[in-house]
Motif scaffolding. Structure first.
Motif, PDB file in Angstrom:
ATOM      1  N   UNK A  45     -31.285  26.413 -14.896  1.00  0.00           N
ATOM      2  CA  UNK A  45     -31.572  26.914 -16.239  1.00  0.00           C
ATOM      3  C   UNK A  45     -30.261  27.237 -16.955  1.00  0.00           C
ATOM      4  N   UNK A  84     -28.750  25.543 -20.518  1.00  0.00           N
ATOM      5  CA  UNK A  84     -28.209  26.278 -21.669  1.00  0.00           C
ATOM      6  C   UNK A  84     -26.809  25.747 -21.992  1.00  0.00           C
ATOM      7  N   UNK A  85     -25.995  25.559 -20.947  1.00  0.00           N
ATOM      8  CA  UNK A  85     -24.621  25.103 -21.169  1.00  0.00           C
ATOM      9  C   UNK A  85     -24.583  23.698 -21.762  1.00  0.00           C
ATOM     10  N   UNK A  89     -26.818  22.262 -23.578  1.00  0.00           N
ATOM     11  CA  UNK A  89     -27.275  22.322 -24.969  1.00  0.00           C
ATOM     12  C   UNK A  89     -26.149  22.801 -25.882  1.00  0.00           C
ATOM     13  N   UNK A  90     -25.473  23.873 -25.474  1.00  0.00           N
ATOM     14  CA  UNK A  90     -24.377  24.411 -26.292  1.00  0.00           C
ATOM     15  C   UNK A  90     -23.231  23.407 -26.419  1.00  0.00           C
ATOM     16  N   UNK A 108     -23.958  20.733 -28.926  1.00  0.00           N
ATOM     17  CA  UNK A 108     -23.758  21.182 -30.306  1.00  0.00           C
ATOM     18  C   UNK A 108     -22.289  21.054 -30.699  1.00  0.00           C
ATOM     19  N   UNK A 123     -29.817  20.628 -31.569  1.00  0.00           N
ATOM     20  CA  UNK A 123     -30.196  21.907 -32.164  1.00  0.00           C
ATOM     21  C   UNK A 123     -29.802  23.037 -31.242  1.00  0.00           C
ATOM     22  N   UNK A 124     -29.396  24.131 -31.843  1.00  0.00           N
ATOM     23  CA  UNK A 124     -29.105  25.298 -31.018  1.00  0.00           C
ATOM     24  C   UNK A 124     -30.423  26.004 -30.707  1.00  0.00           C
ATOM     25  N   UNK A 125     -30.925  25.776 -29.517  1.00  0.00           N
ATOM     26  CA  UNK A 125     -32.206  26.362 -29.128  1.00  0.00           C
ATOM     27  C   UNK A 125     -32.042  27.820 -28.719  1.00  0.00           C
ATOM     28  N   UNK A 126     -33.080  28.635 -28.932  1.00  0.00           N
ATOM     29  CA  UNK A 126     -33.022  30.003 -28.428  1.00  0.00           C
ATOM     30  C   UNK A 126     -32.843  29.957 -26.909  1.00  0.00           C
ATOM     31  N   UNK A 127     -31.967  30.828 -26.407  1.00  0.00           N
ATOM     32  CA  UNK A 127     -31.680  30.819 -24.975  1.00  0.00           C
ATOM     33  C   UNK A 127     -32.929  31.057 -24.116  1.00  0.00           C
ATOM     34  N   UNK A 161     -34.634  27.801 -23.690  1.00  0.00           N
ATOM     35  CA  UNK A 161     -33.875  26.932 -22.792  1.00  0.00           C
ATOM     36  C   UNK A 161     -34.023  27.352 -21.336  1.00  0.00           C
ATOM     37  N   UNK A 162     -34.246  28.631 -21.126  1.00  0.00           N
ATOM     38  CA  UNK A 162     -34.384  29.099 -19.744  1.00  0.00           C
ATOM     39  C   UNK A 162     -35.802  28.871 -19.222  1.00  0.00           C
ATOM     40  N   UNK A 166     -36.867  24.701 -17.950  1.00  0.00           N
ATOM     41  CA  UNK A 166     -36.764  24.235 -16.560  1.00  0.00           C
ATOM     42  C   UNK A 166     -37.902  24.740 -15.665  1.00  0.00           C
ATOM     43  N   UNK A 205     -20.863  29.894 -19.988  1.00  0.00           N
ATOM     44  CA  UNK A 205     -22.106  30.264 -19.322  1.00  0.00           C
ATOM     45  C   UNK A 205     -21.721  31.141 -18.131  1.00  0.00           C
TER      46      UNK A 205
END
Lengths: 218, 218
Positions: A202, A206-207, A209-210, A213, B10-14, B17-18, B21, B196
């Motif tokens: 997970x 996140x990494x 995705x960032x 961007x 897109x910058x998804x809400x963390x 994103x968590x 998975x 991260x």
């Protein structure tokens, strides 16, 4: 506090519990540089947290700073390590000696933070009665008998996703109440059990995705 | 969406994103059991999240469910894996081949989630030009030259706390923009970089505290 409560037994806010190890790491660093005192403002600046938050977080720990002088570093380190449970060894069993499981058995650093993995279990016969990094690995069928003498309090779950719930139920049935779950599966446990999820995948998501961007912005 | 945006960028809400998975792990499990369709209600029940939240999370991913029928499992798995970045290999370099660093080099499972560690670096001469789990380890001084050909996009930090910031600065100076920090030190990076944090020790602290509460209640 009306009832008599011993601080380490208080249910602390999770964000506080996650910040305290950051403070500890920084203060140990200062100690290594020969410093003897630190103020909450200094910690705040380093960790990028409001000074009032640092003072509040540290108020949970049994240590007090002095105005203008700050905290004695030696005392603060000892108090934090003790409070966070890093000074007592918690015995743990690891379930699933695959790639990630074996990796954790290799991480001797966990011991410095109070986690002692005393045995690994796996369903593969080829792994039975072997050892990884000096830690014995047994067949899963031996778990109930071994637990009677090992008396571990923590179960680490690194099995494949499709076995995560079965293994969880098995561990709980033997009386272990704390589970450190490394699988990306949401395990279910009784209300009086504790689950800590560490889903590295997970974190990767996140990494990625960032990072996507950033690369897109170029 | 007014601007033309490609979903993975897109910058998804963390929290989303968590959670994705977790959904992926569960849906893959269903696939293994021979299922072909899944509803957001089913996912919600399994993961203990509100069905509306599941639907909202999945709306970010390029996949649509049908009323009463739900999602096609094959399609959903492919869409999630692609969306989460698990289908592309991201090249990573690991800094600090100590206990935790070597453990991560042993974890071949990361590759299945899109992370390929292509080299490790350490300042200890004794580790130079060795290999862990088939992954080459070089002296840190070789990093700039090696990076020119390796062209990694991610730096994994598993050095001791007192070297965390120096190594971070060094990695950033060579143009790597994403850092996976396993140290309990709060590293500072430029605004256009991604960090991260996976502080296993902070997770341990939370677990020890919760376990202490349970034992106290007995």
């Amino acid at each position: 506090m009306n009832q008599e409560q011993i601080p380490p037994v208080m249910k602390l806010p999770e964000p506080t519990l996650r910040r305290l190890p950051w403070y500890l790491a920084f203060v140990k660093l200062l100690k290594g540089k020969g410093k003897t005192r630190v103020s909450s403002t200094q910690i705040a600046r380093e960790i990028s947290v409001a000074p009032s938050q640092v003072a509040k977080d540290l108020s949970f720990v049994n240590v007090s700073g002095k105005t203008r002088v700050g905290y004695e570093i030696e005392t603060l380190i000892a108090a934090l390590e003790n409070f966070l449970g890093f000074t007592v060894q918690h015995k743990a069993l690891l379930f699933g000696v695959g790639s990630l499981g074996a990796a954790l058995l290799h991480d001797s650093g966990l011991k410095q933070y109070g986690l002692e993995i005393v045995a690994g279990f796996d369903i593969r016969e080829s792994l039975a009665d072997t050892a990884v990094n000096g830690i014995p690995v047994f067949h899963l069928r031996e778990f109930p008998a071994r637990q009677k003498t090992l008396d571990a309090t923590i179960g680490i779950i690194t099995v494949p996703v499709d076995q995560a719930q079965d293994v969880t139920d098995h561990i709980i049935a033997e009386g272990i109440k704390a589970l450190w779950n490394f699988t990306p599966f949401r395990i279910r446990v009784p209300q009086d059990a504790v689950v800590q999820n560490t889903s590295m995948y997970a974190h990767l998501a996140v990494m990625f995705n960032r990072l996507g961007i950033i690369n897109h912005r170029k």
